[in-house]
Motif scaffolding. Structure first.
Motif, mmCIF file in Angstrom:
data_model
loop_
_atom_site.group_PDB
_atom_site.id
_atom_site.type_symbol
_atom_site.label_atom_id
_atom_site.label_comp_id
_atom_site.label_asym_id
_atom_site.label_seq_id
_atom_site.Cartn_x
_atom_site.Cartn_y
_atom_site.Cartn_z
ATOM 1 N N LYS A 83 -23.328 -51.766 -30.501
ATOM 2 C CA LYS A 83 -23.388 -51.150 -29.170
ATOM 3 C C LYS A 83 -22.148 -50.288 -28.936
ATOM 4 O O LYS A 83 -21.017 -50.734 -29.188
ATOM 5 C CB LYS A 83 -23.498 -52.255 -28.106
ATOM 6 C CG LYS A 83 -23.525 -51.750 -26.675
ATOM 7 C CD LYS A 83 -22.193 -51.925 -25.994
ATOM 8 C CE LYS A 83 -22.093 -51.179 -24.689
ATOM 9 N NZ LYS A 83 -20.813 -51.407 -24.001
ATOM 10 N N GLY A 111 -22.530 -52.052 -16.409
ATOM 11 C CA GLY A 111 -22.046 -52.588 -17.691
ATOM 12 C C GLY A 111 -23.177 -53.178 -18.525
ATOM 13 O O GLY A 111 -22.949 -53.854 -19.530
ATOM 14 N N LYS A 124 -13.686 -56.571 -17.495
ATOM 15 C CA LYS A 124 -14.970 -55.895 -17.696
ATOM 16 C C LYS A 124 -15.247 -55.492 -19.141
ATOM 17 O O LYS A 124 -16.250 -54.842 -19.431
ATOM 18 C CB LYS A 124 -15.103 -54.694 -16.763
ATOM 19 C CG LYS A 124 -14.224 -53.527 -17.153
ATOM 20 C CD LYS A 124 -14.724 -52.289 -16.442
ATOM 21 C CE LYS A 124 -13.920 -51.098 -16.883
ATOM 22 N NZ LYS A 124 -14.530 -49.837 -16.621
ATOM 23 N N ASP A 135 -24.188 -53.897 -22.547
ATOM 24 C CA ASP A 135 -23.803 -55.108 -23.294
ATOM 25 C C ASP A 135 -24.980 -56.087 -23.315
ATOM 26 O O ASP A 135 -25.290 -56.686 -24.350
ATOM 27 C CB ASP A 135 -22.600 -55.813 -22.627
ATOM 28 C CG ASP A 135 -21.324 -54.995 -22.699
ATOM 29 O OD1 ASP A 135 -21.248 -54.076 -23.532
ATOM 30 O OD2 ASP A 135 -20.398 -55.276 -21.905
HETATM 31 MG MG MG Z 1 -18.745 -52.020 -20.504
#
Ligand code: MG
Ligand code: ADP
Ligand code: ASP
Length: 402
Positions: free
Chosen positions: A7, A150, A208, A153
């Motif tokens: 990723k 986010g 984060k 992920d």
């Molecule tokens: Mg991130």
């Protein structure tokens, strides 16, 4: 032949040159005989820019259309990366959420991946590289959904699980998980190995570098993760179960966030049922109350109740409290200029005196604690926002993390 999910976050695909660089990382892995599924984020800043566009149209921009808008950021990088791989004479192909499809459940902006059809991509992996956009899926009704900020992920972890991948590597702009944000605390140290539990606490409390729901899924299905740099070859951080992790230090990391707000009801009657009357209407609309403190009652049987909520819920909470005629109070104060600073460590369980040490450290810096919450492996305090970095630095030092 090893199946790998790789990723690449927003900064890693933030420019055309960086996308070409990512294509070379993938080429290297592919040439080594691995099967590759590449998951990409939008270019850094893109998702924020799109949110701003929507706000310029309306403060209450339609949630379905917002997901259509936001998913476009990842669509762009997905096609660009597939194109860059083709330029390297590799067989590569992009898939969008509805083409796979990646099925989600739950609300727009906050959906969860529940399943996907793996057969097409699995067939393709025998002869080429699959490129997939992170952060999105499609609902049962066929609407485009996104899975929370986010969220690429979480896409990576879901792919690792459903495709039974041997590794799930999170390439980002730092070379691993550090004892605190290395961009703010330069003396922070890289952690070689960290348990799911600790990583989950750190990410939920503000680190984060990994999205917390991605860590949660990885923990649930025992999917080992590795966080590493797109820009250096240094060894990253491995995230897995507790086995083989050294807990000689009481504290593993210090995290902070500015996502909370504090509310104090002054002069509330001190009698049974009052707290329930305050919190019931909040619970009904799923406003999550984090910390609660009640002062000792005065002679007139009056008390103050302080609690914290997510800052995003403040306006809604204000309205609910002001309309709640089941509660009486003398005054109410709201403070959204607060920060939550937390220490996290599985070693805290077996080390006495951690709480005292934290409070003493903050006292030495003359930092006032406004609220406290604890669990077995974390201790969080709410403090004035202006003191955030001072507090993080002090705690980092006194717990031997520098
Ligand atoms: Mg991130
Ligand atoms: P990506 O776009 O690759 O997903 P993010 O911006 O989401 O990257 O996460 C990486 C950032 O997380 C780093 O640049 C760093 O500033 C921040 N960060 C916060 N806490 C930590 C920590 N404990 N260790 C490493 N990075 C951290
Ligand atoms: N682009 C999305 C965000 O900025 C998802 C991600 O980058 O993981 O939140």
């Amino acid at each position: 032949m090893i199946k790998k999910v790789l990723k690449f976050g927003g900064t890693s695909v933030g420019t055309i040159e960086r996308i070409q660089h990512v294509a070379n990382i993938i080429k290297n892995e592919y040439d080594n005989g691995n099967q590759i599924i590449a998951i990409v984020s939008a270019m850094s800043g893109k998702t924020n820019e799109l949110i701003k566009f929507s706000k310029n149209i309306s403060a209450n921009f339609d949630k379905r259309e917002l997901d259509v808008l936001l998913s476009s950021g990842e669509q762009v990088t997905c096609a660009l990366l597939a194109g860059a791989l083709l330029e390297l004479k590799l067989n590569a192909k992009s898939w969008l959420n509805w083409q796979i499809p990646i099925l989600t459940e739950g609300d727009h902006s906050n959906a969860r991946i529940i399943n996907m059809n793996v057969s097409q991509i699995n067939d393709f992996l025998k002869k080429g590289i699959a490129v997939v956009p992170g952060f999105q899926g499609i609902s049962e009704r066929g609407d485009i959904t996104t899975i929370g900020r986010g969220g690429s992920d979480a896409t990576a972890v879901a792919f690792a699980k459903l495709f039974d991948a041997e590794t799930c590597e999170i390439y980002t702009d730092v070379d691993g998980v550090y004892s605190s944000d290395p961009n703010k605390i330069p003396v922070a140290k890289k952690i070689d190995k960290i348990s799911y539990d600790e990583m989950l606490e750190l990410s939920s409390l503000g680190a984060k570098v990994m999205q917390s729901s991605a860590v949660q899924t990885a923990m649930m299905y025992n999917i080992p993760l590795e966080v590493k740099s797109t820009f250096t070859n240094r060894k990253g951080t491995k995230i897995f179960d507790q086995h083989g992790i050294d807990y000689s230090k009481s504290v593993t990391g210090v995290a902070y966030s500015k996502d909370d707000a504090k509310i104090t009801l002054i002069g509330v009657e001190d009698k049974p049922g009052v707290a329930a009357n305050i919190f019931e209407p909040l619970e009904k609309v799923q406003i999550n109350v984090d910390m609660v403190i009640q002062n000792i009652s005065s002679i007139e049987k009056k008390t103050d109740i302080t609690f914290t909520i997510k800052r995003d819920d403040l306006e809604k909470t204000k309205k609910i409290l002001e309309e709640n005629n089941k509660i009486k109070y003398q005054d109410i104060t709201y403070n959204d200029k607060v920060a939550k600073v937390s220490i996290v460590g599985a070693g805290m369980v077996s080390t006495p005196g951690v709480t005292y040490k934290m409070f003493k450290g903050l006292a030495d810096k003359k930092i006032n604690i406004l609220a406290i919450s604890t669990s077995e492996i974390k201790l969080s305090v709410i403090i004035d926002e202006n003191n955030t970095l001072d507090a993080v630095k002090k705690l980092h030092t006194i717990f031997d993390l520098d």
